[in-house]
Motif scaffolding. Structure first.
Motif, PDB file in Angstrom:
ATOM      1  N   LEU A 109      -2.639  11.075  -9.036  1.00 21.19           N
ATOM      2  CA  LEU A 109      -2.813  10.889  -7.596  1.00 21.19           C
ATOM      3  C   LEU A 109      -3.437   9.536  -7.267  1.00 21.19           C
ATOM      4  CD1 LEU A 109      -4.132  14.461  -6.741  1.00 21.19           C
ATOM      5  CD2 LEU A 109      -1.779  13.613  -6.584  1.00 21.19           C
ATOM      6  N   THR A 110      -3.582   8.685  -8.278  1.00 18.52           N
ATOM      7  CA  THR A 110      -4.186   7.365  -8.113  1.00 18.52           C
ATOM      8  C   THR A 110      -3.093   6.296  -8.212  1.00 18.52           C
ATOM      9  OG1 THR A 110      -6.260   8.150  -9.064  1.00 18.52           O
ATOM     10  CG2 THR A 110      -5.920   5.782  -9.043  1.00 18.52           C
ATOM     11  N   ALA A 111      -3.185   5.288  -7.345  1.00 17.67           N
ATOM     12  CA  ALA A 111      -2.182   4.208  -7.322  1.00 17.67           C
ATOM     13  C   ALA A 111      -2.062   3.549  -8.689  1.00 17.67           C
ATOM     14  CB  ALA A 111      -2.557   3.172  -6.269  1.00 17.67           C
ATOM     15  N   ARG A 112      -0.808   3.339  -9.112  1.00 20.27           N
ATOM     16  CA  ARG A 112      -0.531   2.670 -10.383  1.00 20.27           C
ATOM     17  C   ARG A 112       0.736   1.846 -10.226  1.00 20.27           C
ATOM     18  NH1 ARG A 112       0.355   8.063 -13.664  1.00 20.27           N
ATOM     19  NH2 ARG A 112      -1.130   6.997 -14.981  1.00 20.27           N
ATOM     20  N   TYR A 113       0.791   0.729 -10.936  1.00 20.21           N
ATOM     21  CA  TYR A 113       1.934  -0.172 -10.859  1.00 20.21           C
ATOM     22  C   TYR A 113       2.378  -0.495 -12.284  1.00 20.21           C
ATOM     23  CZ  TYR A 113       0.583  -0.036  -6.111  1.00 20.21           C
ATOM     24  OH  TYR A 113       0.268   0.443  -4.867  1.00 20.21           O
ATOM     25  N   LYS A 114       3.428   0.185 -12.720  1.00 27.42           N
ATOM     26  CA  LYS A 114       3.898   0.086 -14.086  1.00 27.42           C
ATOM     27  C   LYS A 114       4.835  -1.106 -14.312  1.00 27.42           C
ATOM     28  CE  LYS A 114       3.087   3.900 -16.366  1.00 27.42           C
ATOM     29  NZ  LYS A 114       2.283   3.887 -17.566  1.00 27.42           N
ATOM     30  N   ALA A 115       5.590  -1.463 -13.289  1.00 21.60           N
ATOM     31  CA  ALA A 115       6.564  -2.548 -13.432  1.00 21.60           C
ATOM     32  C   ALA A 115       6.749  -3.225 -12.088  1.00 21.60           C
ATOM     33  CB  ALA A 115       7.894  -1.993 -13.923  1.00 21.60           C
ATOM     34  N   PHE A 116       7.274  -4.446 -12.115  1.00 16.98           N
ATOM     35  CA  PHE A 116       7.532  -5.198 -10.889  1.00 16.98           C
ATOM     36  C   PHE A 116       8.448  -6.370 -11.235  1.00 16.98           C
ATOM     37  CE2 PHE A 116       4.246  -7.414 -13.014  1.00 16.98           C
ATOM     38  CZ  PHE A 116       4.188  -8.711 -12.553  1.00 16.98           C
TER      39      PHE A 116
END
Length: 119
Positions: A109-116
């Motif tokens: 439930l916590t913001a995460r950024y795996k790829a971009f």
């Protein structure tokens, strides 16, 4: 380096300078083709980096995405984000404006950024 490499990028036009993201252990930089390594995590909020991308022409500009991270003993996860350096990893600045920065006890439930991607 003591951990799995999950992402890597060479500095533009410099085959000797390489940056690697270590699994949950931050970013390392080598200026001698991988013979020696220095920490480049510096002022990032936590070490859970996921992907690193180098600028195609500027040797000192890179971007990194961060997963979320729950420090041992903490009640809440720290959110991830997108960060940029313009000095080869000495300092990083958040460029996460407009992206969720929600934090919760549950990592799901916590913001995460795996790829971009950078264009």
């Amino acid at each position: 380096l003591g951990s799995n490499i999950v992402s890597a990028a060479f500095a533009a036009g410099d085959p000797n300078t390489v940056y690697v993201v270590l699994d949950k252990k931050g970013i390392r930089r080598s200026a001698d083709g991988g013979k020696t390594w220095a920490d480049a995590t510096n002022n990032l909020p936590h070490p859970a980096a996921e992907r690193i991308i180098a600028h195609p022409k500027d040797t000192k500009t890179l971007w990194v995405s961060l997963d979320n991270h729950k420090p041992q003993g903490a009640a809440t996860c720290k959110p991830g984000g997108i960060y940029r350096t313009v000095d080869g990893g000495t300092t990083w600045e958040s460029i996460s404006n407009g992206l969720s920065q929600k934090a919760a006890a549950d990592s799901n439930l916590t913001a995460r950024y795996k790829a971009f991607a950078v264009a």
